[in-house]
Write a protein that holds these residues in place. Structure first.
Motif, PDB file in Angstrom:
ATOM      1  N   ILE A  81       0.853  -1.184   0.000  1.00 24.89           N
ATOM      2  CA  ILE A  81       0.000   0.000   0.000  1.00 24.89           C
ATOM      3  C   ILE A  81       0.887   1.232   0.000  1.00 24.89           C
ATOM      4  O   ILE A  81       1.893   1.276   0.707  1.00 24.89           O
ATOM      5  N   GLU A  82       0.504   2.199  -0.801  1.00 29.65           N
ATOM      6  CA  GLU A  82       1.247   3.457  -0.846  1.00 29.65           C
ATOM      7  C   GLU A  82       1.258   4.089   0.544  1.00 29.65           C
ATOM      8  O   GLU A  82       0.255   4.041   1.261  1.00 29.65           O
ATOM      9  N   PRO A  83       2.371   4.701   0.944  1.00 27.75           N
ATOM     10  CA  PRO A  83       2.396   5.357   2.250  1.00 27.75           C
ATOM     11  C   PRO A  83       1.433   6.548   2.261  1.00 27.75           C
ATOM     12  O   PRO A  83       1.184   7.183   1.239  1.00 27.75           O
ATOM     13  N   LEU A  84       0.902   6.840   3.445  1.00 26.53           N
ATOM     14  CA  LEU A  84      -0.009   7.974   3.589  1.00 26.53           C
ATOM     15  C   LEU A  84       0.765   9.275   3.456  1.00 26.53           C
ATOM     16  O   LEU A  84       1.900   9.386   3.911  1.00 26.53           O
ATOM     17  N   GLU A  85       0.130  10.249   2.828  1.00 24.28           N
ATOM     18  CA  GLU A  85       0.754  11.560   2.705  1.00 24.28           C
ATOM     19  C   GLU A  85       0.277  12.424   3.865  1.00 24.28           C
ATOM     20  O   GLU A  85      -0.912  12.547   4.113  1.00 24.28           O
ATOM     21  N   VAL A  86       1.238  12.999   4.574  1.00 26.71           N
ATOM     22  CA  VAL A  86       0.918  13.860   5.709  1.00 26.71           C
ATOM     23  C   VAL A  86       1.003  15.301   5.227  1.00 26.71           C
ATOM     24  O   VAL A  86       2.016  15.714   4.669  1.00 26.71           O
ATOM     25  N   PRO A  87      -0.082  16.080   5.427  1.00 26.31           N
ATOM     26  CA  PRO A  87      -0.055  17.469   4.964  1.00 26.31           C
ATOM     27  C   PRO A  87       0.938  18.280   5.809  1.00 26.31           C
ATOM     28  O   PRO A  87       1.224  17.924   6.944  1.00 26.31           O
ATOM     29  N   PRO A  88       1.441  19.357   5.254  1.00 30.72           N
ATOM     30  CA  PRO A  88       2.351  20.213   6.025  1.00 30.72           C
ATOM     31  C   PRO A  88       1.663  20.719   7.285  1.00 30.72           C
ATOM     32  O   PRO A  88       0.451  20.889   7.330  1.00 30.72           O
ATOM     33  N   SER A  89       2.442  20.970   8.332  1.00 33.03           N
ATOM     34  CA  SER A  89       1.869  21.354   9.624  1.00 33.03           C
ATOM     35  C   SER A  89       1.135  22.688   9.577  1.00 33.03           C
ATOM     36  O   SER A  89       0.259  22.941  10.383  1.00 33.03           O
ATOM     37  N   ALA A  96      -8.495  14.933   2.836  1.00 40.65           N
ATOM     38  CA  ALA A  96      -9.462  13.839   2.974  1.00 40.65           C
ATOM     39  C   ALA A  96      -8.702  12.525   2.928  1.00 40.65           C
ATOM     40  O   ALA A  96      -7.895  12.289   2.040  1.00 40.65           O
ATOM     41  N   ALA A  97      -8.952  11.683   3.903  1.00 42.55           N
ATOM     42  CA  ALA A  97      -8.286  10.379   3.957  1.00 42.55           C
ATOM     43  C   ALA A  97      -9.049   9.405   3.076  1.00 42.55           C
ATOM     44  O   ALA A  97     -10.218   9.140   3.308  1.00 42.55           O
ATOM     45  N   ALA A  98      -8.394   8.890   2.072  1.00 43.37           N
ATOM     46  CA  ALA A  98      -9.018   7.933   1.163  1.00 43.37           C
ATOM     47  C   ALA A  98      -8.544   6.534   1.525  1.00 43.37           C
ATOM     48  O   ALA A  98      -7.376   6.338   1.827  1.00 43.37           O
ATOM     49  N   LYS A  99      -9.470   5.592   1.501  1.00 43.35           N
ATOM     50  CA  LYS A  99      -9.100   4.203   1.757  1.00 43.35           C
ATOM     51  C   LYS A  99      -8.342   3.679   0.553  1.00 43.35           C
ATOM     52  O   LYS A  99      -8.753   3.908  -0.582  1.00 43.35           O
ATOM     53  N   PRO A 100      -7.226   2.962   0.784  1.00 42.17           N
ATOM     54  CA  PRO A 100      -6.535   2.365  -0.360  1.00 42.17           C
ATOM     55  C   PRO A 100      -7.393   1.269  -0.976  1.00 42.17           C
ATOM     56  O   PRO A 100      -8.103   0.552  -0.283  1.00 42.17           O
ATOM     57  N   GLN A 101      -7.340   1.169  -2.282  1.00 35.61           N
ATOM     58  CA  GLN A 101      -8.125   0.163  -2.999  1.00 35.61           C
ATOM     59  C   GLN A 101      -7.426  -1.183  -2.898  1.00 35.61           C
ATOM     60  O   GLN A 101      -6.270  -1.309  -3.260  1.00 35.61           O
ATOM     61  N   LEU A 102      -8.122  -2.187  -2.382  1.00 34.50           N
ATOM     62  CA  LEU A 102      -7.577  -3.532  -2.278  1.00 34.50           C
ATOM     63  C   LEU A 102      -7.821  -4.284  -3.577  1.00 34.50           C
ATOM     64  O   LEU A 102      -8.788  -4.016  -4.288  1.00 34.50           O
ATOM     65  N   PRO A 103      -6.951  -5.263  -3.882  1.00 33.91           N
ATOM     66  CA  PRO A 103      -7.206  -6.077  -5.074  1.00 33.91           C
ATOM     67  C   PRO A 103      -8.476  -6.893  -4.881  1.00 33.91           C
ATOM     68  O   PRO A 103      -8.886  -7.153  -3.738  1.00 33.91           O
ATOM     69  N   PRO A 104      -9.142  -7.318  -5.960  1.00 29.45           N
ATOM     70  CA  PRO A 104     -10.415  -8.043  -5.851  1.00 29.45           C
ATOM     71  C   PRO A 104     -10.342  -9.260  -4.940  1.00 29.45           C
ATOM     72  O   PRO A 104     -11.292  -9.570  -4.234  1.00 29.45           O
ATOM     73  N   SER A 105      -9.198  -9.943  -4.905  1.00 32.54           N
ATOM     74  CA  SER A 105      -9.092 -11.146  -4.083  1.00 32.54           C
ATOM     75  C   SER A 105      -9.122 -10.835  -2.595  1.00 32.54           C
ATOM     76  O   SER A 105      -9.390 -11.701  -1.785  1.00 32.54           O
ATOM     77  N   LYS A 106      -8.849  -9.579  -2.193  1.00 33.76           N
ATOM     78  CA  LYS A 106      -8.827  -9.201  -0.783  1.00 33.76           C
ATOM     79  C   LYS A 106     -10.081  -8.422  -0.364  1.00 33.76           C
ATOM     80  O   LYS A 106     -10.242  -8.091   0.790  1.00 33.76           O
ATOM     81  N   GLN A 107     -10.980  -8.108  -1.299  1.00 32.45           N
ATOM     82  CA  GLN A 107     -12.157  -7.323  -0.985  1.00 32.45           C
ATOM     83  C   GLN A 107     -13.264  -8.210  -0.430  1.00 32.45           C
ATOM     84  O   GLN A 107     -13.379  -9.382  -0.788  1.00 32.45           O
ATOM     85  N   LEU A 108     -14.074  -7.627   0.450  1.00 24.05           N
ATOM     86  CA  LEU A 108     -15.228  -8.342   0.977  1.00 24.05           C
ATOM     87  C   LEU A 108     -16.332  -8.345  -0.073  1.00 24.05           C
ATOM     88  O   LEU A 108     -16.454  -7.404  -0.855  1.00 24.05           O
ATOM     89  N   PRO A 109     -17.145  -9.398  -0.087  1.00 19.75           N
ATOM     90  CA  PRO A 109     -18.282  -9.411  -1.009  1.00 19.75           C
ATOM     91  C   PRO A 109     -19.224  -8.246  -0.713  1.00 19.75           C
ATOM     92  O   PRO A 109     -19.301  -7.763   0.419  1.00 19.75           O
ATOM     93  N   LYS A 110     -19.951  -7.783  -1.732  1.00 16.06           N
ATOM     94  CA  LYS A 110     -20.853  -6.643  -1.592  1.00 16.06           C
ATOM     95  C   LYS A 110     -21.892  -6.886  -0.511  1.00 16.06           C
ATOM     96  O   LYS A 110     -22.231  -5.979   0.240  1.00 16.06           O
TER      97      LYS A 110
END
Length: 134
Positions: A81-89, A96-110
């Motif tokens: 997973i890409e590291p989170l970007e911390v805004p300047p102080s 806005a914190a976005a959830k990283p997109q998981l590959p289909p094999s790791k996603q929960l069913p709808k």
């Protein structure tokens, strides 16, 4: 007597070659990863035995244990997973914190995601006020 179908996996660079044999026939395919290769093997088994779910032995380097170990490691390992970007102080507006997109094999069913949303309790907008009795 139940005839066993054998699915043999070979790792070639980033791809996997799957050979499924049984009932006097053989099918071969390629897939981009071991999880996709396992899914493709199921499709090939369905081609060889459309009348039901036969016993299938999955082998990697001639070993069912090695296949299972590699397959489960792939299923249980989190993706990079890409590291989170911390805004300047000095920033006044939080990013806005976005959830990283998981590959289909790791996603929960709808259905599971929908059930989770239904089970989350609603938070009231404000507390009700209670007036004192006279």
């Amino acid at each position: 007597m139940v005839e066993t179908i054998t699915a043999t996996y070979a790792h070639e660079n980033d791809d996997w070659t799957i050979t499924v044999s049984g009932r006097g026939e053989e099918r071969t395919a390629k897939a981009p990863g071991i999880i996709a290769a396992r899914d493709r093997a199921d499709q090939l088994v369905d081609e060889l035995a459309p009348d039901g779910r036969p016993t299938v032995v999955h082998l990697l380097n001639g070993s069912a244990l090695e296949f299972t170990s590699s397959y489960m490691a792939a299923r249980l390992t989190l993706p990079d997973i890409e590291p989170l970007e911390v805004p300047p102080s000095g920033s006044s507006k939080p990013a806005a914190a976005a959830k990283p997109q998981l590959p289909p094999s790791k996603q929960l069913p709808k259905e599971v995601e929908d059930r989770k949303a239904e089970e989350t309790p609603a938070v009231p907008a404000s507390k009700p006020t209670v007036s004192p009795r006279a």
